[in-house]
Design an enzyme around this catalytic site. Sequence first.
Site, short mmCIF file in Angstrom:
data_model
loop_
_atom_site.label_atom_id
_atom_site.label_comp_id
_atom_site.label_asym_id
_atom_site.label_seq_id
_atom_site.Cartn_x
_atom_site.Cartn_y
_atom_site.Cartn_z
CG ASN A 209 -2.03 -0.88 1.20
OD1 ASN A 209 -2.09 -1.75 0.35
ND2 ASN A 209 -2.95 -0.70 2.11
CG ASP A 279 -8.13 -3.93 2.58
OD1 ASP A 279 -8.18 -3.81 3.82
OD2 ASP A 279 -8.27 -2.98 1.79
CE LYS A 289 12.38 -12.71 -11.41
NZ LYS A 289 13.50 -12.14 -12.13
N PRO A 307 -6.41 -10.31 8.49
CG PRO A 307 -4.87 -10.66 10.21
CD PRO A 307 -5.11 -10.92 8.75
CG ASP A 308 -9.85 -4.46 10.73
OD1 ASP A 308 -9.28 -3.89 11.69
OD2 ASP A 308 -10.44 -3.85 9.82
CG PHE A 325 -4.77 7.37 11.42
CD1 PHE A 325 -4.52 7.16 12.76
CD2 PHE A 325 -4.35 8.57 10.85
CE1 PHE A 325 -3.87 8.11 13.54
CE2 PHE A 325 -3.71 9.53 11.61
CZ PHE A 325 -3.46 9.31 12.95
CE LYS A 339 -12.85 2.85 6.93
NZ LYS A 339 -11.82 3.08 5.94
CE LYS A 343 -11.52 -0.56 10.07
NZ LYS A 343 -10.41 -1.33 9.55
O1 C5P Z 1 -10.74 -0.40 6.77
P1 C5P Z 1 -9.64 0.58 6.58
O2 C5P Z 1 -8.37 -0.03 6.03
O3 C5P Z 1 -10.02 1.82 5.83
O4 C5P Z 1 -9.34 1.07 8.07
C1 C5P Z 1 -8.26 1.87 8.39
C2 C5P Z 1 -7.89 1.71 9.84
O5 C5P Z 1 -7.91 0.33 10.23
C3 C5P Z 1 -6.48 2.16 10.07
O6 C5P Z 1 -6.41 2.58 11.42
C4 C5P Z 1 -5.69 0.88 9.86
O7 C5P Z 1 -4.42 0.92 10.49
C5 C5P Z 1 -6.59 -0.16 10.46
N1 C5P Z 1 -6.51 -1.48 9.83
C6 C5P Z 1 -6.00 -2.56 10.53
N2 C5P Z 1 -5.96 -3.79 9.96
C7 C5P Z 1 -6.41 -3.99 8.70
C8 C5P Z 1 -6.93 -2.91 7.98
C9 C5P Z 1 -6.95 -1.67 8.57
O8 C5P Z 1 -5.57 -2.38 11.68
N3 C5P Z 1 -6.36 -5.19 8.17
#
Ligand code: C5P
Length: 404
Positions: A209, A279, A289, A307-308, A325, A339, A343
């Site tokens: 990213n 994501d 390779k 995982p989030d 963020f 959001k 979260k």
């Molecule tokens: O869902 P999104 O990526 O827009 O959310 C952003 C927030 O969630 C940021 O604080 C980011 O560091 C956190 N995040 C996370 N793990 C993920 C995706 C996002 O901690 N897999």
Amino acid sequence: MELDKRHIVLGVTGGIAAYKAAELVRELQRAGATVQVVMTRAATHFVTPVTFQALSSRPVFVDQWDERVANNMAHIELSRAADAILIAPASADFIGKLANGLADDLLGTLCVARECPLLVAPAMNRQMWTNPAVQRNAAQLRADGVTLFGPDSGDQACGETGPGRMLEPAAIVEELVAFFAPPLLAGRRVVITAGPTYEPIDPVRGITNRSSGKMGFALARACRHAGAEVQLVAGPTALDTPAGVTRIDVQTAREMCAAVLAACAGHCDLFIAVAAVADWQVTNASARKIKKDEVGTTPELAFAENPDILQTVAALPGAPYCVGFAAESEDLARNGESKRRRKGVPLLVANIGHETFGRDDNELLLIDEQGIKPIGRASKDELARVLVAEIAGRLGKPAAGDTP
Ligand code: C5P
């Protein structure tokens, strides 16, 4: 700037590290401070007063009997407007003098007659630093409320290696900024994620990213300055670790998640998720390779959701205060608020504007259950300071037994 309106009397004593004091003057000025240099006679054998005069644009004082001071009380006049006296380098001899309140030259008298804080950056050979008499004097200074910066350990001018090296000028300025910063997070344990993650496709290719890591690193630094114990879990970035911060380097989102959970285990008061986490991970990544000619056709990648991390930490039993963020491109307030709820975090920080990647400044929107609060465009360091104050206000006072 972080040392804006601060006036520092820089005392330079006789040691080879005096040459670094010239750079220190520049670093202090870059941070916004004004600097008045006072030297001991011994220091003038290493660097001339002219060097410091040219750098500080002020006359340099050495002698107690200097006739340039109208009332002939240089020892009182010079420190009157000072926010601190900083002795860098501080020789073993001068530390001994300070510990005993001796005032047989201008710098010694200034220190005895001061009303402002005294900060000392020792610089000497390792045998001198470990000498029991010097250690006794250093302990006496601490007991007297004097703050010691360093010393560091490493290569020494005498060719040896060990403790006694003066901190580098940039590190001394960091210590000074921390010294003046309000201790809003004293005793708090903070975990921060920063930078991008990197999901491999094969050993030389991957998906990442766009994120410089600057905001997360600035926050780690500001939390440290506010007195917190900071663990920074960083994806691949070229940034230097802020002084006093523990850094854990990771590549993938899963590694970042594991490192964050390990860092939060035990006790964590505050989790700030700044990282731009990928994501998806590639589930059919190749161990070797992928050759363009071997594939024949374009390779097919298979993905699984990562995982989030933020959501995972926010759902932990006894979860820390969580800050997320968001980089939304449209309808910031509404998307930000949904959001935040999704979260399960009390505070979400939204980046305003699209082109914030890699820049040194930004503009933010704080979204919590009270509503929305904008923070105007500023450097990421300045924004980090404002954010720390906002977060500390929401954290409230540590509960009894909360602090380690
Ligand atoms: O869902 P999104 O990526 O827009 O959310 C952003 C927030 O969630 C940021 O604080 C980011 O560091 C956190 N995040 C996370 N793990 C993920 C995706 C996002 O901690 N897999």
